[in-house]
Design a protein around this motif. Structure first.
Motif, PDB file in Angstrom:
ATOM      1  N   PRO A   1      14.521 -34.376 -10.758  1.00  0.00           N
ATOM      2  CA  PRO A   1      14.658 -34.627 -10.367  1.00  0.00           C
ATOM      3  C   PRO A   1      15.928 -34.972  -9.076  1.00  0.00           C
ATOM      4  N   ARG A   2      15.870 -34.470  -7.644  1.00  0.00           N
ATOM      5  CA  ARG A   2      16.906 -35.162  -6.790  1.00  0.00           C
ATOM      6  C   ARG A   2      17.936 -35.826  -7.637  1.00  0.00           C
ATOM      7  N   THR A   3      18.816 -35.607  -7.036  1.00  0.00           N
ATOM      8  CA  THR A   3      20.369 -36.305  -7.400  1.00  0.00           C
ATOM      9  C   THR A   3      21.544 -36.139  -5.904  1.00  0.00           C
ATOM     10  N   ILE A   4      22.356 -36.871  -6.335  1.00  0.00           N
ATOM     11  CA  ILE A   4      23.208 -37.409  -4.877  1.00  0.00           C
ATOM     12  C   ILE A   4      24.812 -37.209  -6.041  1.00  0.00           C
ATOM     13  N   LYS A   5      25.319 -36.645  -5.089  1.00  0.00           N
ATOM     14  CA  LYS A   5      26.844 -36.636  -5.520  1.00  0.00           C
ATOM     15  C   LYS A   5      28.244 -38.102  -4.773  1.00  0.00           C
TER      16      LYS A   5
END
Lengths: 465, 438, 582
Positions: free
Chosen positions: A170-174
């Motif tokens: 899955p794509r994740t963001i900080k």
């Protein structure tokens, strides 16, 4: 692949399969099938098997049991006396990328470290030498909403950046709360946020803008508007957070800011989050458990800045006992080489069981990254990402012996040469020495490229993690 | 804490399960620790032994010990092991509270020439990091100033006391010298190789000039009494501090890491005939020149062990293996964590050194008796021996193993509560009350 | 040199205090306006004729063809005849080319020769809401607007045989559009062969140093910004088309020069030329192209050998850098001829074979250098065509580098094609440039021996039919006692912002002096044209993009007193010498 594909479709792009693996400079001829025999097998999810075998075929765990026999053409490896565990997963790392922080604005969702993967980084190998097979490579913590992260497998030797990407992850963001963004933007640049109030406000504004952007986009798609809204890479990404297609991993320390973010995300209908570092997670463990948030923490780092002064090395124990999915990460190209040891400290500080402790660096991290269907335990059908130790991996005397990624040996203590660089800077000199160890300066990489190194003196960088 | 209570027998206090460590004073009570595995370091292991503490001293130890009358307190170790307190040969403990806050940084004074700075002065006996460190069995540390060429003087301190003087061990002070380095200071150091060489050469020239000047200064001070004109010599505090160094009275802690620099440092010290006055600290590339160090018979304080290699081309485990390789070459090796708030990890540094070639026994010595000898305090620290200071701890297993719990701690005869901010927060928040309900 | 090294220093050196940095930057910026004002000053004499005839030459009309006894006639800037029987026009300036070789003028695939950018004024720019220009997105700019054909770098490249260059503006991620420029001309307009050849792009974040920075500050920021502006340009183009079809009732589409300038690239009509040296940068440029679907050219490649398969499947024009690494000396027990391979499985082992480790690492480093040097060979053997670029290369080194490529295995024919026909084709001018053939632009390189031979000199260069004859006098002349000059000098340049120290070293004897200059950042450059008559010392510090600095003054004892002129202005410069030890 599904999410990536959807993501590409959303931009009207055609997926062209350019993910050629590229040449494997190290293990091109290495098999990806093996029968590992007579090891103590720590499955993590199904207990520990004494003197058991694990059969790997074509990069996948084919079976786990005793007295397995190798199909023809499959080599055996006698691991008598050794311990086998799932490949370790580092839920917070900054290796294998050329850039860490696009520290120019409080919200930079448009960037992603996946665009600047560096498969030549020898730190990938060094992590393998500590049994680590997967890293969640993150944007830095300079911005309230930083860039997208990338989950990579340590296929060191492959030189195409795409060969590192973990398919389907899955794509994740900080996100980053607290001192770092308030210092970088508020204190240094006179830009909101200067306070934790400002941090909340920045997030709410950004997500609200994204809602409005998406509404305009939807109206256009439905034919209710003649033109799409002005294109915004930033808002596209923020809208993906709202749709659940981009999972938030939030650098955070203090209890109040942890609660704040759960409230904000709750208000925007986002129910998935993992908090990173989260040194004061123990103070709000019941709230984290209730929200279903993950916590990815340090084993024992504290006191490197004010917001981690009221910390405890018992954080993992308190979180685990309160039902919070907890992992231990490195955020460091040094610590990621001994995450098994970092995790083991949860036994000194809170007496977690072996299985609970190993879960901190395997299945729990896998769950936080949404890749637990592929990695994080030794189970049939999962990727053959495995770490073989001379001794119980939680023992101080454990020495990693071999590390497999997709069934291929990518670290071998006995056979590997000393110099494992994939490339050498032609302008370098042979004896270039970097002295890392001035007293008390060894902390993580989260603040790289913020320009904060300008504050460095010989005693090290002033801002950490 | 509950565990502690159940283990406490006799007249000792059962400490309350809630409260603040600093509020519960350490107590000095004559006590016999029985049924213990005594890991003496100096003289093997005594199984099922007894160790008697009277006042600040180990009064007796062995398998068959008559507990003297008047020693009424007992502690049944239930087979657990007793170790001498661990010694960390290089930290910043007490000199910094919160690393990023300059207000709490007291290890680096302005200027490159500050040998008159005394770390002991700035040691905060009430640093939160001190209890955090000692409850894991690290009882004694070198705490160092840093920065510049002559950052000041490091001190050896016990981790118990309310004044620096109370903590100071036998007046041990080392003059710290950062030997000119041709290494890079981290990855953001983008100087060219030529620039690095040039700067190092300039620093060496500066060092030599300084040494000559300090020697002249010392001579002038020594000749001062012969003068009857009343003329006052120049006053320079930096030179004042260097007088005992150039006259051979104060040992030098010479910080050096890169192989070539180590050789240069040894040559420099040999030319000045001060090889017996120096100890090397850092020494991360020591394994590359181990024989030369052994030949010079200069002791080494090396570490951190759990660290990155110094060169990109290095084998991944060179830092882990460094101490063992030095030891194999015959070098006297003590270990240092290089830490401030996590000095408690010293036993794990030793454990890594042990696992990567040094062996458990040598690694144990490297954080007990060897540093005690190097610092000249082996008459009181570094091993379990009658007459030595009662600075020791009880552990339910191998203290290098993370899972091992420290169950009892004595520093200088004081029974020190096993409490720190970290244990307190654990006690308070494990089962938080109120929980979710209002 | 001086200015560029100061700029590099300022950009690179975090150890410097902000004040020092500011002072240096000011010193740099101080020069620039003067340089742009500097125009050509020679060629004031009226032309006698515009017809040239090289008689009886050996002509390499295209790579792989060679014919002797040929006469080449150029008239009004165009090649009229290439023939053994060619008639020499009555008005021709006739050059006896009996023992000479004539090649087509070289084409530089990526250059900033002659480019002088105006001083960027950020004083009123907010970092909070930066303009596209502040972010480094300036695709509306065109190289000819900043090109000065009289600049020294133009002259230097021309002296090496380059008659045409794909010149791009200087800047950050999207500095502007490249143009094919003749390396000659009274002015930029006259020198422009074709504008809009490419949209120049590079992985280079916006100007500024912390905290006065704007996005993008990183490569990932550049990539994100590329997506942003390309996709927005695409959207606007569609809006404009829709509006053109049916304007009534619709708001006028938003419009700005930057997005408009990107539309040709977005719609596939203009290539984006990416400068990408390293393997990862090459792959990043290719990935962006795949994603955003624009025509691509890759330039300044250095590690293309790492990405052969990707380059093969991308099939885009390539321009390789002539900036090759220097070879590390081999360990003493090995020779070039029998250089052993590094042991790929070397371990130091318990016996601590550190000497073997060092040898092995040096061999490995050398191997890696050889891979860079052999980039062109590797690509050639993989069937890839390429041009070349002189970006980052000191002009005096160009032919040495070309011979290094030849020695590493690139056929001379391929090298010549890389300098002529391949770039001509890539830029779509292969009917005008790249060959010595009738109808082609009159661009010639005339040498006294085959081009890639060791001691070959270029005797004439013809650009647009204009003859440049190499003047060997510019080499510098030593008639005085060289001993009076040899040694290390500390020279101090008085700038309005304060003094800047430069280390200058001269060596040599009466047969000629050579020298190096080291800027404040430690970068070293060769000095050219050193003359000394016993009293007056003069020399030239070749400029990179900003022109040469000419120094002239008198030597008295160990003192030097003179002036430095660059870009039409003059600064005082003094020096103090430390003579070499005996």
């Amino acid at each position: 692949m599904r999410t990536v594909f959807l993501f590409l479709l959303s931009f009207g792009l055609v997926w062209t399969s350019t993910a050629q693996p590229g040449p494997d400079r190290l293990r091109a001829d290495a098999p990806n099938s093996v029968l590992i025999q007579n090891a103590t097998v720590h499955t993590v999810t199904n207990g520990t098997l004494d003197t058991a075998d694990v059969l790997v075929q074509d990069g996948v765990i084919a079976s786990v049991g005793t007295d397995l026999s190798a199909p023809s053409g499959v080599d055996t490896y006698d691991a008598t006396g050794m311990h086998l565990m799932p490949g370790i997963i580092d839920a917070h790392s900054h290796i294998a990328i050329s850039d860490v922080n696009e520290a120019t604005r409080p919200v930079t969702a448009q960037v992603g470290v996946g665009d600047v993967l560096d498969p030549y980084d020898v730190r990938i190998y060094r992590a393998l030498a500590g049994g680590v097979t997967t890293s969640h490579v993150m944007h830095g913590s300079a911005n309230v909403i930083g860039g997208r992260n990338e989950t990579i497998k340590h296929r060191y030797g492959m030189t195409h950046p795409n060969a590192l990407r973990m398919e389907d992850a899955p794509r994740t963001i900080k996100f980053a709360l607290g001192e770092n963004p308030t210092r970088v933007h508020g204190e240094s640049s006179d830009v909101v946020p200067r306070t934790r109030m400002g941090v909340e406000s920045v997030i709410r504004e950004a997500l609200t803008e994204a809602q409005r952007y998406q509404a305009l986009q939807d109206a256009y798609d439905a034919g209710d508007r003649s033109a799409p809204p002005p294109h915004s890479e930033r808002l596209e990404m923020l809208a993906d957070i709202l749709s659940g297609d981009l999972i938030v991993h939030a650098h955070s320390y203090r209890a109040d800011e942890i609660l704040m973010l759960m409230n904000v995300l709750g208000d925007f209908g986002v129910d998935e989050i993992t908090f990173q570092h989260v040194n004061e997670g123990f103070k709000v463990a019941p709230e984290l458990a209730e929200f279903g948030a993950g916590a990815s923490i340090f084993s024992d780092w504290w006191a490197y800045k004010f917001e981690v002064y009221y910390s405890t090395a018992y954080n993992a124990a308190v979180l685990t006992r309160n039902g919070v999915n907890t992992s231990i990460n490195s955020d460091s190209p040094d610590l990621n080489r001994h995450l098994y040891h970092q995790a083991a400290k949860a036994q000194r500080y809170g007496e977690l069981s072996d299985e609970e402790t190993l879960a901190l660096i395997t299945i729990n991290a896998a769950e936080q990254l949404g890749i637990d269907d592929r990695v994080g335990s030794i189970e049939e059908g999962k990727d053959a990402d495995l770490a073989l130790f001379s001794d119980h991996p939680l023992s101080i005397y454990a020495v990693p012996q071999r590390t497999y990624v997709d069934g291929t040996v990518r670290f071998d203590r006995n056979d590997d040469p000393d110099d494992m660089r994939l490339q050498v800077d032609p302008e370098s000199v042979v004896e270039e020495t970097v002295v890392w160890h001035d007293t008390g300066t060894r902390h993580g990489a989260c603040m790289q490229q913020t320009g904060m190194h300008l504050h460095a003196n010989e005693t090290g960088v002033r801002l950490h993690n | 804490m509950l565990r502690l209570c159940t283990l406490v027998l006799g007249a000792l206090l059962c400490l309350p399960t809630l409260g603040h460590a600093q509020n519960v004073p350490a107590q000095r009570t004559d006590i016999a620790i029985t049924n213990a595995r005594l890991v003496t370091v100096s003289d093997g292991i005594v199984e099922n032994g007894t160790l008697v503490i009277r006042a600040d001293t180990i009064a007796a130890l062995g398998a068959d010990v008559d507990i003297p009358s008047g020693v009424n307190a007992r502690y049944d170790a239930e087979g657990h092991a007793v170790y001498p307190g661990f010694i960390d040969s290089g930290t910043r403990l007490g000199l910094v509270e919160v690393s990023s806050l300059s207000e709490t940084q007291d290890y680096s004074e302005i200027g490159s020439l500050t040998p008159h700075m005394d770390a002991l002065t700035a040691v905060n006996p009430n640093s939160i990091s001190i209890p955090v460190t000692r409850v894991d069995g690290v009882t004694t540390v070198i705490t160092e100033p840093s920065g510049g060429q002559w950052p000041g003087q490091a001190a050896l301190i016990d981790l118990l006391g309310y004044t620096p003087e109370q903590m100071h061990v036998d007046g041990v002070r080392y003059m710290v010298l950062n030997f000119p380095s041709t290494g890079r200071r981290g990855t953001s150091d983008t100087r060219s190789e030529d620039e690095i060489e040039e700067e190092a050469q300039e620093a060496l020239d500066e060092l030599n000039t300084l040494w000559e000047d300090a020697t002249l200064y010392a001579d002038i001070q020594a000749n001062r009494n012969d003068d009857d004109t009343g003329h006052l010599p120049e006053y320079a505090p930096a030179y004042d501090a260097l007088v005992p160094v150039v006259t051979g009275e104060q040992p030098i802690m010479l910080k050096v890491d890169k192989a070539a620099d180590i050789l240069d440092a040894l040559e420099w010290a040999e030319e000045r005939e001060i090889l017996d006055q120096i100890v090397l600290s850092g020494v991360s590339e020591g394994w590359r020149v181990a024989d030369a160090i052994a030949d010079a018979e200069v002791p080494v304080l090396t570490g951190p062990v759990i660290a990155l290699p110094t060169r990109a081309s290095d084998r991944y485990d060179t830092a882990y293996a460094n101490a063992g390789r030095l030891h194999d070459a015959g070098v006297t090796v003590a270990l240092r964590s290089g830490e401030s708030s996590n000095v408690r990890n010293l036993p794990f540094h030793a454990g890594f050194a042990a696992a990567y070639g040094m062996g458990t026994e040598a690694a144990l010595e490297a954080i007990t008796l060897t540093p005690a000898r190097i610092f000249g305090v082996d008459d009181r620290l570094g091993s379990l021996e009658v007459g030595k200071q009662a600075t020791l701890f009880v552990a339910d297993g191998d203290p290098f193993e993370p899972a091992t719990q420290i169950t009892r701690l004595f520093i200088n005869g004081y029974n020190v509560p096993l409490e720190s901010r970290h244990t307190e927060l654990y006690e308070e928040f494990l089962n938080r009350s109120p929980g979710l309900e209002k | 040199m001086l200015r560029s090294s100061i700029a590099r220093l300022a950009a690179r050196c975090p150890a410097m205090g902000p004040t020092a940095r500011a002072a240096l930057l000011t010193a740099v910026l101080f020069f620039v306006p003067f340089l742009t004002a500097h125009a050509q000053s020679n060629d004031e004499r009226p032309a006698v004729t515009r017809t040239l005839a090289f008689e009886n030459a050996t002509v390499i009309s295209a790579p792989g063809t060679q014919q002797s006894g040929v006469t080449v006639v150029v008239r009004n800037g165009v090649i009229r005849a290439v023939d053994t029987e060619a008639e020499i026009p009555y008005d021709a300036r006739v050059i006896d080319a009996d023992s000479m070789y004539i090649y087509a003028g070289f084409i530089d695939g990526l250059s900033q020769a002659g480019i002088e950018m105006p001083d960027a004024d950020d004083s009123n720019e907010s970092t909070d809401a930066p303009s596209l220009a502040r972010s480094g997105v300036q695709p509306e700019r065109h190289a000819p607007a900043f090109f000065d054909p009289a600049a020294s770098r133009v002259e230097q490249l021309r002296a090496q045989g380059f008659t045409t260059a794909h010149v791009v503006p200087d800047g950050r991620m999207l500095p502007g559009q490249g143009a094919l420029m003749a390396l000659h001309g009274p002015d930029s307009d006259a020198a422009t062969i074709q504008d809009g050849i490419s949209q120049f792009a590079q992985f280079r974040g916006a100007r500024g140093s912390w905290p006065d920075v704007v996005a993008p500050s990183t490569t990932m920021g550049v990539i994100a910004m590329m997506r942003q502006v390309m996709r927005e340009a695409d959207r606007r183009q569609q809006l404009e088309e829709a509006y053109a079809n049916n304007p009534q009732g619709q708001p006028r589409p938003p419009r700005d020069a930057a997005h408009t300038a990107l539309m040709p690239a977005v719609s596939g009509e203009q290539p984006v030329l990416f400068a990408a040296s390293s393997a990862v940068d090459i792959r990043r440029a290719l990935a962006l192209q795949q994603e955003l679907d624009f025509p691509l050219m890759l330039a300044n490649l250095k590690a293309g050998f790492e990405t052969v398969e990707a380059l093969q499947s991308a099939s885009v024009p390539l321009f390789l850098s002539l900036d090759l690494p220097e070879r590390t000396e081999l360990p003493s027990d090995t020779t070039d001829a029998e250089r052993p391979a590094p042991d790929p499985v070397f371990q130091v082992g318990p016996g601590l074979e550190l000497d073997r480790e060092r040898t092995n690492l040096r061999l490995r480093l050398r191997d890696e250098q050889e891979r860079y040097i052999a980039q062109a060979t590797t690509l050639h053997e993989a069937g890839l065509d390429f041009g070349l670029t002189t970006h980052d290369v000191s002009p005096g080194d160009i032919h040495d580098r070309l011979r290094m490529l030849r020695d590493s295995g690139v056929p001379e024919e391929t090298l010549l094609a890389a300098l002529t026909t391949v770039p001509a084709q890539a830029f779509g001018v292969d009917r005008r440039l790249g060959q010595v053939a009738p109808g082609f632009i009159g661009n010639l390189v005339v040498t006294d021996a085959p081009l890639f031979d060791e001691d070959t000199s270029i005797r004439h260069v013809v650009v647009d039919g204009h003859l440049y004859t190499q003047d060997s006098a510019s080499e510098g002349e030593v008639t005085g006692d060289a001993e009076a000059v040899v040694g290390a000098w500390t020279m101090t340049l008085e700038t309005p912002q304060g003094e800047v120290d430069i280390d200058v070293t001269f060596s040599g004897d009466a047969s000629g002096l050579s020298g190096t200059v080291v800027g404040p950042d430690g970068s070293e450059e060769q000095i050219e044209s050193i003359s000394f008559d016993g009293e007056t010392l003069s020399f030239v510090v070749p400029g990179s993009q900003m022109g040469d600095a000419r120094v002239s003054g008198t030597v008295e004892g160990n003192r030097f007193d003179g002036s430095l002129s660059a870009g039409g202005m003059s600064l005082d410069i003094t020096g103090q010498r430390t003579p070499p030890e005996r």
